[in-house]
Scaffold this motif. Structure first.
Motif, PDB file in Angstrom:
ATOM      1  N   GLN A 143       0.821  -1.220   0.000  1.00 39.46           N
ATOM      2  CA  GLN A 143       0.000   0.000   0.000  1.00 39.46           C
ATOM      3  C   GLN A 143       0.853   1.267   0.000  1.00 39.46           C
ATOM      4  OE1 GLN A 143      -1.124   2.230   2.909  1.00 39.46           O
ATOM      5  NE2 GLN A 143       0.752   1.632   3.960  1.00 39.46           N
ATOM      6  N   GLY A 146       1.639   3.234  -4.021  1.00 42.44           N
ATOM      7  CA  GLY A 146       0.793   3.954  -4.966  1.00 42.44           C
ATOM      8  C   GLY A 146      -0.508   4.381  -4.330  1.00 42.44           C
ATOM      9  N   PRO A 147      -1.406   5.000  -5.127  1.00 42.87           N
ATOM     10  CA  PRO A 147      -2.716   5.420  -4.613  1.00 42.87           C
ATOM     11  C   PRO A 147      -3.472   4.219  -4.049  1.00 42.87           C
ATOM     12  CG  PRO A 147      -2.333   6.264  -6.828  1.00 42.87           C
ATOM     13  CD  PRO A 147      -1.248   5.277  -6.557  1.00 42.87           C
ATOM     14  N   PRO A 148      -4.317   4.444  -3.048  1.00 48.20           N
ATOM     15  CA  PRO A 148      -4.750   5.730  -2.499  1.00 48.20           C
ATOM     16  C   PRO A 148      -3.881   6.272  -1.377  1.00 48.20           C
ATOM     17  CG  PRO A 148      -6.032   3.984  -1.518  1.00 48.20           C
ATOM     18  CD  PRO A 148      -5.118   3.322  -2.515  1.00 48.20           C
ATOM     19  N   HIS A 149      -2.681   5.701  -1.161  1.00 44.90           N
ATOM     20  CA  HIS A 149      -1.820   6.234  -0.105  1.00 44.90           C
ATOM     21  C   HIS A 149      -1.553   7.721  -0.353  1.00 44.90           C
ATOM     22  CE1 HIS A 149       1.611   6.832   2.570  1.00 44.90           C
ATOM     23  NE2 HIS A 149       1.189   5.763   3.209  1.00 44.90           N
ATOM     24  N   PRO A 150      -1.622   8.553   0.693  1.00 43.55           N
ATOM     25  CA  PRO A 150      -1.465   9.997   0.482  1.00 43.55           C
ATOM     26  C   PRO A 150      -0.048  10.430   0.139  1.00 43.55           C
ATOM     27  CG  PRO A 150      -1.713   9.505   2.819  1.00 43.55           C
ATOM     28  CD  PRO A 150      -1.998   8.229   2.079  1.00 43.55           C
ATOM     29  N   ASP A 151       0.947   9.585   0.399  1.00 42.33           N
ATOM     30  CA  ASP A 151       2.337   9.968   0.122  1.00 42.33           C
ATOM     31  C   ASP A 151       3.118   8.739  -0.315  1.00 42.33           C
ATOM     32  OD1 ASP A 151       4.682  11.455  -0.006  1.00 42.33           O
ATOM     33  OD2 ASP A 151       5.141  11.156   2.124  1.00 42.33           O
ATOM     34  N   PRO A 152       2.793   8.200  -1.482  1.00 40.94           N
ATOM     35  CA  PRO A 152       3.379   6.918  -1.870  1.00 40.94           C
ATOM     36  C   PRO A 152       4.816   7.038  -2.367  1.00 40.94           C
ATOM     37  CG  PRO A 152       1.968   7.719  -3.617  1.00 40.94           C
ATOM     38  CD  PRO A 152       1.817   8.689  -2.471  1.00 40.94           C
ATOM     39  N   ARG A 154       6.485   5.764  -5.264  1.00 31.07           N
ATOM     40  CA  ARG A 154       6.084   5.168  -6.544  1.00 31.07           C
ATOM     41  C   ARG A 154       7.231   4.365  -7.153  1.00 31.07           C
ATOM     42  NH1 ARG A 154       1.211   7.171  -8.210  1.00 31.07           N
ATOM     43  NH2 ARG A 154       0.465   9.029  -7.108  1.00 31.07           N
ATOM     44  N   HIS A 194      -1.134  -0.821 -10.445  1.00 29.44           N
ATOM     45  CA  HIS A 194      -0.426  -1.079  -9.195  1.00 29.44           C
ATOM     46  C   HIS A 194       0.856  -1.867  -9.478  1.00 29.44           C
ATOM     47  CE1 HIS A 194      -0.260  -1.225  -4.838  1.00 29.44           C
ATOM     48  NE2 HIS A 194       0.049  -2.498  -4.903  1.00 29.44           N
TER      49      HIS A 194
END
Length: 414
Positions: A143, A146-152, A154, A194
């Motif tokens: 998790q 990438g999204p939906p994590h607010p600060d991924p 990538r 993802h």
């Protein structure tokens, strides 16, 4: 087949590591043992065990071994998750990876080496315990990518694969020959963007882990008693097998629970029984590990509402109807000792694009064409397996899995 629970301590939740209380842990384990289960899954909090990149606290590791030994004394095997990581909507990452020290969790060489050292240390500390099952790299660590994590942080699929292999190698270094694996939340199977993919889940590690949560749109679309809702865990087990490179790879239903209000509390026992029955009908299922053992103490703030009531026991260790249903299922299975389920002769072909990256895997998500077709078959009493479209005409592959008929989504219709 194995049955277990994810252990959520009654005192302090996973913050219990800060005030480690062996007597409370033993009381929790006694209540768990009464269910008739044979294993638990436990969660060290990464920032508490490795508060500095070059400091893995010996006392914390010792406390983990004490917990594992207490479980072993009660006949419980133990799987240990390493990088926590993420639990019940909260992130637990050490300060040396955030804010002023922000660096990639998956790609920074210093971070990766520190993670590997941590996993090796935990695995090595437990390697001589006969009741230690093995390490899971972390709880849904994907998790962070990438999204939906607010600060991924990538990354791409190739980077995800390299990181997973490095972490699994670190676990193997510490405890050779144990069942080391990794676990992703279902974006790995449902989101074509993802970076963690179905191939990663089904090909890396000693077995495949799936986490089944019907609040992902399944219960909203099909209702708490719908066939798709009670078959959701079985669906993920069978879906994961499509990407396995050979037949017989074990699948661990590592998390499954009855989240309210999607599953109303008065229907939790019914859902539990139906989910166990459906999942147990999947060949090559290693085990079912329910989320979770005990409710979260409501004195603790800021959890999403559904997280407080997922336990099989209340926070004061009183068994709930879902716990009674789970225990009945365990004991029935133990007493009857049924043979393994028959092969699933009919398979539904899934076309998710490239086999390694599965860019079109959204068809496997609730509401997707493949998901809904599989669920129609299940509702009609068919026991559908899943095969990749690329292998739908591979006679050797189908024969090895016992598949005699392959259907397409179009043939199932609406």
């Amino acid at each position: 087949m194995r049955f277990g629970v994810n252990y959520t301590p009654t005192r302090g939740w996973f913050h219990h590591w800060l005030d480690f209380a062996p007597d409370d842990i033993r009381a929790d384990l006694d209540s768990i043992t009464a269910l008739g289960v044979d294993h638990i899954r436990v969660f060290p909090l990464w920032p508490l065990f490795q508060p500095n990149r070059t400091l893995i606290r010996p006392r914390a590791v010792e406390q983990l071994t004490l917990l594992v030994d207490a479980a072993g004394e009660r006949g419980l095997d133990v799987g240990v998750d390493g990088l926590q990581g993420h639990l019940s909507s909260f992130d637990f990452v050490p300060s040396w990876t955030t804010t002023w020290h922000r660096r990639g969790l998956f790609t920074d060489p210093d971070v990766v080496e520190a993670q590997a050292a941590y996993l090796t240390t935990l695995a090595r500390a437990l390697a001589d315990r006969p009741h230690f099952l093995g390490m899971t790299v972390g709880n849904e660590f994907n998790q962070f990518s990438g999204p939906p994590h607010p600060d991924p942080d990538r990354i791409g699929p190739a980077q995800a694969g390299r990181w997973l292999r490095r972490m699994l190698d670190a676990c193997e270094k510490g405890a050779p020959g144990r069942a080391h694996l990794h676990a992703s939340y279902d974006a790995a199977f449902h989101d074509g963007t993802h970076p963690f993919t179905p191939a990663h889940s089904a090909r890396l590690g000693a077995m495949t882990a799936v986490h089944s949560w019907v609040f992902n749109g399944t219960a909203q679309r099909h209702g708490p008693g719908g066939a798709a809702t009670v078959q959701h865990a079985a669906y993920l087990v069978e879906l994961s097998k499509a990407w396995a490179t050979g037949p017989g790879r074990p699948v661990w239903l590592q998390e499954v629970g009855a989240p309210a209000p999607h599953i109303p509390p008065e229907r939790a026992a019914e859902f539990t029984e139906a989910t166990i029955a459906a999942a147990a009908d999947c060949p090559d299922l290693w085990g079912i590990t329910w989320w979770c053992s005990h409710d979260v103490d409501r004195a603790l703030a800021d959890f999403p509402e559904l997280e407080y009531g997922l336990g099989l026991f209340t926070n004061d260790r009183r068994i709930k109807p879902a716990g009674e249903a789970f225990s009945r299922g365990v004991r029935r299975w133990r007493e009857e000792d049924p043979p393994g389920p028959a092969p699933r002769r009919t398979a539904l072909a899934v076309d998710a694009g490239d086999e390694e990256t599965a860019p079109a895997r959204a068809v496997c998500a609730p509401g997707g064409a493949f998901f809904e077709a599989w669920m129609r078959l299940a509702a009609d009493g068919v026991r559908p397996a899943v095969v990749l479209a690329q292998r739908a005409h591979d006679a050797g592959h189908l024969a090895a899995r016992g598949i005699t008929e392959v259907l397409t989504v179009e043939q199932v219709g609406s």
